[in-house]
Enzyme design. Structure first.
Site, short mmCIF file in Angstrom:
data_model
loop_
_atom_site.label_atom_id
_atom_site.label_comp_id
_atom_site.label_asym_id
_atom_site.label_seq_id
_atom_site.Cartn_x
_atom_site.Cartn_y
_atom_site.Cartn_z
N CYS A 11 0.84 -1.20 0.00
CA CYS A 11 0.00 0.00 0.00
C CYS A 11 0.87 1.25 0.00
CB CYS A 11 -0.91 -0.02 1.24
SG CYS A 11 -1.82 1.51 1.50
N GLY A 12 0.65 2.13 -0.96
CA GLY A 12 1.43 3.36 -1.06
C GLY A 12 1.26 4.27 0.15
#
Length: 114
Positions: A11-12
């Site tokens: 997840c960024g």
């Protein structure tokens, strides 16, 4: 200061939040990949209570079957049990420090508790 992040490395936003924490001097950081080591329903209840949000507000809808399962309208116990059993339902990242808990979306929200 101690800090714990429930992290998903894919997840960024979670990666950006982790980077913020890693760049703050004096933080004793614990990183928990919650998909591999999910929190219990009790721990999730405590995190959401301390963050001042409901379990439903911490429910990940995008990319999950949460809506199909009726979880957005389910009671807290059902939502927490579903999250503990299937951690992909947990919105990320959650960060806990001595100053509180935040669901760090966007990532800069973490600055409120460091």
């Amino acid at each position: 200061m101690k800090a714990t992040i429930w992290h998903n490395p894919k997840c960024g936003t979670s990666r950006k939040t982790l980077a913020i924490l890693e760049n703050i001097d004096g933080i004793d950081l614990t990183v928990i990949e919650y998909l591999k080591a999910p929190p219990t329903a009790e721990k999730l209840a405590q995190l959401y209570r301390d963050a001042g949000i409901t379990p439903q507000a911490g429910l990940r809808l995008r990319g999950t079957d949460a809506a199909t399962r009726g979880l957005p309208d389910a009671d807290d116990t059902a939502v927490l049990a579903a999250m503990a059993a299937d951690p992909v339902l947990i919105e990320r990242p959650l960060v806990e420090t001595d100053k509180g808990v935040r669901l760090c979306r966007p990532q800069d929200v973490v600055l409120e508790i460091v």
